[in-house]
Scaffold this motif. Structure first.
Motif, PDB file in Angstrom:
ATOM      1  N   VAL A  55     -45.370  11.202  56.989  1.00  0.00           N
ATOM      2  CA  VAL A  55     -45.775  10.007  56.242  1.00  0.00           C
ATOM      3  C   VAL A  55     -47.277   9.912  56.398  1.00  0.00           C
ATOM      4  O   VAL A  55     -47.792   9.763  57.517  1.00  0.00           O
ATOM      5  CB  VAL A  55     -45.077   8.733  56.762  1.00  0.00           C
ATOM      6  CG1 VAL A  55     -45.596   7.512  56.022  1.00  0.00           C
ATOM      7  CG2 VAL A  55     -43.570   8.854  56.599  1.00  0.00           C
ATOM      8  N   LEU A  56     -47.980  10.024  55.280  1.00  0.00           N
ATOM      9  CA  LEU A  56     -49.442  10.097  55.284  1.00  0.00           C
ATOM     10  C   LEU A  56     -49.991   8.913  54.517  1.00  0.00           C
ATOM     11  O   LEU A  56     -50.004   8.899  53.279  1.00  0.00           O
ATOM     12  CB  LEU A  56     -49.883  11.423  54.644  1.00  0.00           C
ATOM     13  CG  LEU A  56     -49.250  12.681  55.283  1.00  0.00           C
ATOM     14  CD1 LEU A  56     -49.545  13.915  54.441  1.00  0.00           C
ATOM     15  CD2 LEU A  56     -49.741  12.866  56.711  1.00  0.00           C
ATOM     16  N   GLY A  57     -50.423   7.919  55.249  1.00  0.00           N
ATOM     17  CA  GLY A  57     -50.841   6.665  54.648  1.00  0.00           C
ATOM     18  C   GLY A  57     -52.251   6.677  54.101  1.00  0.00           C
ATOM     19  O   GLY A  57     -53.225   6.444  54.832  1.00  0.00           O
ATOM     20  N   SER A 102     -49.295   9.316  59.950  1.00  0.00           N
ATOM     21  CA  SER A 102     -50.731   9.113  60.046  1.00  0.00           C
ATOM     22  C   SER A 102     -51.219   8.095  59.006  1.00  0.00           C
ATOM     23  O   SER A 102     -50.552   7.850  57.996  1.00  0.00           O
ATOM     24  CB  SER A 102     -51.482  10.437  59.887  1.00  0.00           C
ATOM     25  OG  SER A 102     -52.858  10.257  60.175  1.00  0.00           O
ATOM     26  N   VAL A 103     -52.374   7.527  59.298  1.00  0.00           N
ATOM     27  CA  VAL A 103     -53.010   6.564  58.392  1.00  0.00           C
ATOM     28  C   VAL A 103     -54.496   6.901  58.280  1.00  0.00           C
ATOM     29  O   VAL A 103     -55.101   7.411  59.226  1.00  0.00           O
ATOM     30  CB  VAL A 103     -52.871   5.120  58.918  1.00  0.00           C
ATOM     31  CG1 VAL A 103     -51.470   4.586  58.708  1.00  0.00           C
ATOM     32  CG2 VAL A 103     -53.267   5.013  60.387  1.00  0.00           C
ATOM     33  N   ALA A 104     -55.055   6.609  57.112  1.00  0.00           N
ATOM     34  CA  ALA A 104     -56.484   6.866  56.895  1.00  0.00           C
ATOM     35  C   ALA A 104     -57.067   5.783  56.008  1.00  0.00           C
ATOM     36  O   ALA A 104     -56.347   5.151  55.230  1.00  0.00           O
ATOM     37  CB  ALA A 104     -56.662   8.220  56.209  1.00  0.00           C
ATOM     38  N   TRP A 105     -58.356   5.596  56.114  1.00  0.00           N
ATOM     39  CA  TRP A 105     -59.031   4.653  55.220  1.00  0.00           C
ATOM     40  C   TRP A 105     -59.103   5.227  53.807  1.00  0.00           C
ATOM     41  O   TRP A 105     -58.846   4.549  52.825  1.00  0.00           O
ATOM     42  CB  TRP A 105     -60.435   4.342  55.744  1.00  0.00           C
ATOM     43  CG  TRP A 105     -61.034   3.199  55.003  1.00  0.00           C
ATOM     44  CD1 TRP A 105     -61.492   3.206  53.722  1.00  0.00           C
ATOM     45  CD2 TRP A 105     -61.159   1.855  55.468  1.00  0.00           C
ATOM     46  NE1 TRP A 105     -61.924   1.951  53.364  1.00  0.00           N
ATOM     47  CE2 TRP A 105     -61.730   1.102  54.423  1.00  0.00           C
ATOM     48  CE3 TRP A 105     -60.864   1.221  56.679  1.00  0.00           C
ATOM     49  CZ2 TRP A 105     -62.002  -0.257  54.544  1.00  0.00           C
ATOM     50  CZ3 TRP A 105     -61.144  -0.128  56.798  1.00  0.00           C
ATOM     51  CH2 TRP A 105     -61.699  -0.845  55.737  1.00  0.00           C
ATOM     52  N   ASN A 106     -59.464   6.488  53.721  1.00  0.00           N
ATOM     53  CA  ASN A 106     -59.680   7.104  52.409  1.00  0.00           C
ATOM     54  C   ASN A 106     -58.381   7.279  51.631  1.00  0.00           C
ATOM     55  O   ASN A 106     -57.307   7.342  52.223  1.00  0.00           O
ATOM     56  CB  ASN A 106     -60.331   8.479  52.566  1.00  0.00           C
ATOM     57  CG  ASN A 106     -61.789   8.358  52.987  1.00  0.00           C
ATOM     58  OD1 ASN A 106     -62.305   7.265  53.183  1.00  0.00           O
ATOM     59  ND2 ASN A 106     -62.444   9.487  53.129  1.00  0.00           N
TER      60      ASN A 106
END
Ligand SMILES: Cc1cc2nc3c(=O)[nH]c(=O)nc-3n(C[C@H](O)[C@H](O)[C@H](O)COP(=O)(O)O)c2cc1C
Length: 177
Positions: free
Chosen positions: A150-152, A118-122
């Motif tokens: 994997v946590l982006g 996953s990916v996030a802005w914060n």
């Protein structure tokens, strides 16, 4: 292993895809076969909750979910790839997950390996708390075996993501399977 990536981002060249492609490269180098199923372009309707399937049986809806069902019931590992949308998975991916309803027991019996990309802005340390709680609960309920996440953090755009360590983390996750 036969691996299926459930892609929940509508952005074909977005940050989620960067992680998914890196994971795929690593897994393929290790000799695994990887199929990406795009939840955003397939025709998968919302679960209507009719329970005609009885939680295990034919769904009354005739759509592309059958393709996903067949892929998941014949693979060894499912990878959930999603942008963070309001602190959860994307609705596109959740729609696919809800349709597990019609093959709940079969999926449970497969004891698939799984992973979360996953990916996030914060970049706050709590950014992925709700998503990971949901994912871990799914893993437990559906009898998956988690192989890693994997946590982006701070991956708001493809260029931010490309410059981060997360593509390499995703590559290593695939490579180390
Ligand atoms: C509808 C929507 C909701 C979002 N919600 C969050 C959020 O809750 N937290 C966050 O950090 N980023 C949030 N974002 C930002 C995305 O997670 C981030 O930009 C991500 O890189 C998008 O991935 P993609 O390139 O695969 O689309 C949201 C973006 C959209 C479009």
């Amino acid at each position: 292993m036969k691996i299926v990536i459930l892609m929940g981002s509508p952005n074909v060249n977005g940050s989620t895809s960067i992680l998914a492609d890196s994971f795929k490269r690593g897994a393929k180098e290790k000799g695994h076969s990887v199929e990406t199923i795009n939840a955003c372009t397939l025709n998968v309707n919302l679960c209507t909750g009719c329970i005609a399937c009885g939680y295990e049986g034919d769904c009354v809806q005739n759509d592309d979910n059958e393709r996903i069902r067949r892929a998941l019931l014949s693979c060894d590992m499912a990878v959930f790839a999603t942008p963070l949308y309001y602190y959860g998975m994307s609705a596109q991916l959740k729609t696919v997950v809800d349709r597990f309803c019609a093959y709940n027991s079969s999926l449970n019996r497969r004891h698939l390996k799984s992973a979360l990309l996953s990916v996030a802005w914060n970049a706050d340390d709590w950014t992925f708390d709700a998503l990971t709680a949901h994912y871990k609960t799914l893993v437990r309920y559906i009898n998956f075996e988690d192989m890693g996440m994997v946590l982006g953090l701070g991956c708001g755009t493809p260029s931010m993501t490309s410059r981060s360590r997360y593509p390499n983390d995703a590559y290593k996750l695939g490579r180390n399977l």
